[in-house]
Write a protein that holds these residues in place. Structure first.
Motif, PDB file in Angstrom:
ATOM      1  N   LYS A   1      -2.213   2.944   5.139  1.00 13.00           N
ATOM      2  CA  LYS A   1      -2.628   4.329   4.880  1.00 13.00           C
ATOM      3  C   LYS A   1      -2.697   4.603   3.379  1.00 13.00           C
ATOM      4  O   LYS A   1      -3.652   5.222   2.903  1.00 13.00           O
ATOM      5  N   ASP A   2      -1.702   4.132   2.624  1.00 12.61           N
ATOM      6  CA  ASP A   2      -1.718   4.294   1.168  1.00 12.61           C
ATOM      7  C   ASP A   2      -2.929   3.600   0.549  1.00 12.61           C
ATOM      8  O   ASP A   2      -3.548   4.125  -0.381  1.00 12.61           O
TER       9      ASP A   2
ATOM     10  N   PHE B   1       0.127  -1.953  -2.063  1.00 16.85           N
ATOM     11  CA  PHE B   1       0.443  -0.679  -1.431  1.00 16.85           C
ATOM     12  C   PHE B   1       1.529  -0.886  -0.385  1.00 16.85           C
ATOM     13  O   PHE B   1       1.645  -1.954   0.202  1.00 16.85           O
TER      14      PHE B   1
ATOM     15  N   GLU C   1      -6.031   5.675   1.235  1.00 21.14           N
ATOM     16  CA  GLU C   1      -6.047   6.859   0.377  1.00 21.14           C
ATOM     17  C   GLU C   1      -6.507   6.493  -1.032  1.00 21.14           C
ATOM     18  O   GLU C   1      -7.260   7.232  -1.661  1.00 21.14           O
ATOM     19  N   TRP C   2      -6.075   5.325  -1.537  1.00 20.67           N
ATOM     20  CA  TRP C   2      -6.513   4.877  -2.857  1.00 20.67           C
ATOM     21  C   TRP C   2      -8.027   4.659  -2.871  1.00 20.67           C
ATOM     22  O   TRP C   2      -8.706   5.014  -3.832  1.00 20.67           O
TER      23      TRP C   2
END
Length: 74
Positions: A44-45, A40, A48-49
């Motif tokens: 944050k990404d 990622f 979210e995943w």
């Protein structure tokens, strides 16, 4: 030749392993079973995943998001 440092983030599950023979124990990082090694662009990404894939993350309720550094030469 120019080099740059790229930072990606990976998710690992935490496993508490104890060795009965030497009475030692430790936390280790393991890949999430059955999943390819996702990278990622930000923490944050990655979070979210995790939220979008609860069926996968149920198998590893304790996890860490670790920065992984890549040295890119161009």
């Amino acid at each position: 030749m120019e080099t740059t440092l790229l930072t990606k983030y990976r998710i690992f599950k935490l496993i508490f392993e104890s060795n009965v023979n030497d009475y030692g124990s430790m936390w280790t990082y393991k890949h999430i079973q059955g999943e390819k090694n996702h990278e990622f662009d930000s923490e944050k990404d990655a979070l979210e995943w995790v939220q979008e894939n609860p069926e996968i993350m149920i198998r590893c309720r304790e996890f860490v998001i670790i920065p992984v550094y890549h040295l890119a030469v161009s």
